[in-house]
Design a protein around this motif. Sequence first.
Motif, mmCIF file in Angstrom:
data_model
loop_
_atom_site.group_PDB
_atom_site.id
_atom_site.type_symbol
_atom_site.label_atom_id
_atom_site.label_comp_id
_atom_site.label_asym_id
_atom_site.label_seq_id
_atom_site.Cartn_x
_atom_site.Cartn_y
_atom_site.Cartn_z
ATOM 1 N N ILE A 169 25.164 13.402 -36.460
ATOM 2 C CA ILE A 169 25.789 14.107 -37.582
ATOM 3 C C ILE A 169 25.331 15.560 -37.615
ATOM 4 O O ILE A 169 26.131 16.480 -37.824
ATOM 5 N N ASN B 106 26.948 8.513 -42.738
ATOM 6 C CA ASN B 106 27.339 9.915 -42.863
ATOM 7 C C ASN B 106 26.315 10.614 -43.746
ATOM 8 O O ASN B 106 25.253 10.046 -44.041
ATOM 9 N N PHE C 259 35.395 3.991 -46.493
ATOM 10 C CA PHE C 259 34.579 3.650 -45.332
ATOM 11 C C PHE C 259 33.972 2.257 -45.474
ATOM 12 O O PHE C 259 33.758 1.567 -44.476
ATOM 13 N N GLN D 232 31.200 13.854 -38.152
ATOM 14 C CA GLN D 232 31.357 13.711 -39.602
ATOM 15 C C GLN D 232 30.895 12.330 -40.070
ATOM 16 O O GLN D 232 30.243 12.204 -41.103
ATOM 17 N N ASN D 233 31.255 11.317 -39.296
ATOM 18 C CA ASN D 233 30.903 9.937 -39.636
ATOM 19 C C ASN D 233 30.585 9.190 -38.343
ATOM 20 O O ASN D 233 31.267 9.380 -37.335
ATOM 21 N N PHE E 282 27.372 1.995 -40.714
ATOM 22 C CA PHE E 282 28.111 3.235 -40.909
ATOM 23 C C PHE E 282 27.169 4.271 -41.511
ATOM 24 O O PHE E 282 26.407 3.968 -42.444
ATOM 25 N N ILE F 150 35.381 10.513 -36.744
ATOM 26 C CA ILE F 150 34.625 9.276 -36.524
ATOM 27 C C ILE F 150 34.090 9.254 -35.099
ATOM 28 O O ILE F 150 34.835 9.516 -34.146
#
Length: 303
Positions: free
Chosen positions: A211, A231, A269, A216-217, A229, A181
């Motif tokens: 990314i 990803n 998430f 990753q996120n 958020f 994160i």
Amino acid sequence: MIYTVTLNPALDVILRLREPCRVGEINRAYEETYSIGGKGINASRILKILKRDSIALGFIGGYIGLIIEYNLKEEGIKSDFVKLKNGYTRSNVKIVLEGREETQVNAPGPVLAKEDIMNLTKKLTKINKEDMVVVCGGLPQAFPLTVFDNLLKIITGKHAELVVNIFGAALLRALKYKPLIVALNANELADTLYVPTKTDDGCIKAAKRLIKMGAQNVVITRGAEGSIFVNEEMIIKVKSPKGRVISTIGSGDAFLAGFVDEYLKSKSFEKAIKKGVILGSANAFSRGLPDEKIIAEVTKQVK
């Protein structure tokens, strides 16, 4: 276990004024409070409210360092700080006009000795693949990026989950370690990539760049505008609840603590960003740390 790493802790001196600060003149506060600070320490304190244990790591020195250690112990939070060979933990001044933007003056902090850094390195070797390490906040003055790079190498070499709440050159260094994160606010995102982040689309576009670089996120907080958020598979937007903002100090850290706590519980998430928004907003609506009542009230608004 969750380890929070605050490389440059502080004692925040919070002064509340009824009128804007006048440069070059005497200004009188109507209230003065103190709060132990540093992003990782703030996150540990919120995690404790959520009944999740953590261990706070970092560097402390002098009487302010002792105050931080004592207060964490009083709150039931474990710590394993490196005691500085020389130098003192910094103090920051926060000038607050309720409902308006805050003025902050942050000190640079101590210059660390090689021995101090080696002592932290030894502590990080104790972590394992079952742990999550949350690295937060700015670097101490004269702290080489190569040293920061080595600390991250130790963490990921132990196969622990890496979470970073940093920006700028330090974040760019961290990306090659593929953090689980990356958390930051829109201004920090703009300062890191030199791109506009005034809109949701701008934030999303910038997050996708992170990314591609290894994150990753990515989760971005935008204050009253909500949080996002991102990803490779999804984009989630959550609106901020309405309420009277008393102080935004530590709200980003509260957001991250809520996010991490929920992610570890549910691995969702979507649930995690909602929990983050709840804790970040509850913190902003509180004088000091949020309590269970305000958290419950805010929870009703977040869908």
